[in-house]
Design a protein around this motif. Sequence first.
Motif, PDB file in Angstrom:
ATOM      1  N   HIS A 273       0.836  -1.205   0.000  1.00  0.00           N
ATOM      2  CA  HIS A 273       0.000   0.000   0.000  1.00  0.00           C
ATOM      3  C   HIS A 273       0.872   1.257   0.000  1.00  0.00           C
ATOM      4  N   VAL A 274       1.922   1.229   0.814  1.00  0.00           N
ATOM      5  CA  VAL A 274       2.815   2.395   0.896  1.00  0.00           C
ATOM      6  C   VAL A 274       3.499   2.637  -0.440  1.00  0.00           C
ATOM      7  N   ALA A 275       3.937   1.555  -1.096  1.00  0.00           N
ATOM      8  CA  ALA A 275       4.614   1.697  -2.386  1.00  0.00           C
ATOM      9  C   ALA A 275       3.710   2.401  -3.394  1.00  0.00           C
ATOM     10  N   TYR A 276       2.453   1.983  -3.466  1.00  0.00           N
ATOM     11  CA  TYR A 276       1.508   2.653  -4.367  1.00  0.00           C
ATOM     12  C   TYR A 276       1.268   4.085  -3.895  1.00  0.00           C
ATOM     13  N   GLY A 277       1.154   4.257  -2.574  1.00  0.00           N
ATOM     14  CA  GLY A 277       0.963   5.590  -2.034  1.00  0.00           C
ATOM     15  C   GLY A 277       2.097   6.527  -2.381  1.00  0.00           C
ATOM     16  N   LEU A 278       3.310   5.989  -2.472  1.00  0.00           N
ATOM     17  CA  LEU A 278       4.455   6.821  -2.864  1.00  0.00           C
ATOM     18  C   LEU A 278       4.264   7.359  -4.280  1.00  0.00           C
ATOM     19  N   LEU A 279       3.756   6.538  -5.170  1.00  0.00           N
ATOM     20  CA  LEU A 279       3.525   7.002  -6.535  1.00  0.00           C
ATOM     21  C   LEU A 279       2.518   8.150  -6.545  1.00  0.00           C
ATOM     22  N   VAL A 280       1.481   8.037  -5.714  1.00  0.00           N
ATOM     23  CA  VAL A 280       0.498   9.114  -5.616  1.00  0.00           C
ATOM     24  C   VAL A 280       1.162  10.371  -5.055  1.00  0.00           C
ATOM     25  N   GLN A 281       1.992  10.205  -4.043  1.00  0.00           N
ATOM     26  CA  GLN A 281       2.681  11.360  -3.466  1.00  0.00           C
ATOM     27  C   GLN A 281       3.575  12.036  -4.494  1.00  0.00           C
ATOM     28  N   LEU A 282       4.274  11.253  -5.297  1.00  0.00           N
ATOM     29  CA  LEU A 282       5.167  11.828  -6.307  1.00  0.00           C
ATOM     30  C   LEU A 282       4.377  12.615  -7.353  1.00  0.00           C
ATOM     31  N   VAL A 283       3.187  12.134  -7.689  1.00  0.00           N
ATOM     32  CA  VAL A 283       2.331  12.901  -8.601  1.00  0.00           C
ATOM     33  C   VAL A 283       1.912  14.211  -7.947  1.00  0.00           C
ATOM     34  N   MET A 284       1.557  14.147  -6.673  1.00  0.00           N
ATOM     35  CA  MET A 284       1.171  15.362  -5.957  1.00  0.00           C
ATOM     36  C   MET A 284       2.335  16.356  -5.863  1.00  0.00           C
ATOM     37  N   GLU A 285       3.556  15.836  -5.835  1.00  0.00           N
ATOM     38  CA  GLU A 285       4.739  16.698  -5.798  1.00  0.00           C
ATOM     39  C   GLU A 285       5.106  17.238  -7.171  1.00  0.00           C
TER      40      GLU A 285
END
Length: 361
Positions: A273-285
């Motif tokens: 879940h965290v790994a996928y969440g990181l991708l979302v965070q990178l998009v937000m960044e």
Amino acid sequence: MRIFAATSRYVQGAGALDDLGRYCRPLGSHAFVITDADMAKLLGARVTASFETAEMASSLEVFPGEITHAAIAELAGRARDFGADMIVGLGGGKALDTAKGVALKLGARSVSVPTIASNDGPASAAIAVYDEHHIMQDILHLPRNPELVLADTQVIANAPVRFLRAGIGDAISKKFEAEACAAAGATTLLGTPASLTGLMAADACYQIIRQHAVAAVRAVEQKQVNDDLEALVEATVLLSTLSFENGGLSLAHALARGFSYLERARGTLHGDHVAYGLLVQLVMEKRSQDFILELCGFFREVGLPTRLADFGLEQPTATEIRELAEKSMVSPSAARFAPPVDADQLEVAIRQVEAITAAQN
């Protein structure tokens, strides 16, 4: 003010489990060991023998399978009757957090013996408490980190490789989350700003994972221990904890909270879940698509998810995507990001991740 948190003693290596009693001896004389049924059968005799060699009394207890307030209270009563001065968790995250919860309730010393490297819970003071449906209810905290963390890398190598992959997912985000917390002026779980030590640990954690993870995964697929696995376990168990406790958590872990509410994602692992969440965070960044695609390539090489379909959500519905976004906002980690985000923005970012990663398949 800054506060630095860390375990007092960290021991790692193949065969380290047989020395558990020797490393616990300075902490007391009565060890109450909490584990699951499988680990009790597989490793119980070795653990008991190690305490006998160290001339210590020990009691091996099987916990009910989910870390709840009721389970903690029941085991605390047994530990008190035994006269425990240390509580030893042996197993995965649930067993370790249950043991930490009992140690907290009794004011006893805490020892973590992870048998998988699926997350950074073993060295952390944090305790995640769930209900019977595995929905998180509370985050408790020991007054200090476990006195001892002992990781037997051969035991970890013998475990299913999917747990190691999840550990990579949980740890690789820490660099980006710590940097996001620092940029937002947010505080860590200790209530103070991200420290330079925490930021350095997070960066080192990321670099070690990128250098050693692929070869370490291949080794565990063969049930072998090599230098790459030793490096990776140190990153996922020790450095990852130093990173989040002293650097902070952000959107990647907020998304992990959201996943726990998705029915079709039941049974998938926190680190995934965290790994996928990181991708979302990178998009937000607003990171470049090339950067995100390169990281996705690494994820695929080690076996981490990049799409909701990897969690069993084939053709995710608009309702599921919205629920993931909304439930992620429940996490306090969602507030450790600048500029502030809301569920609408997260929903857009999730859809962007799905579009970006679909192009690679």
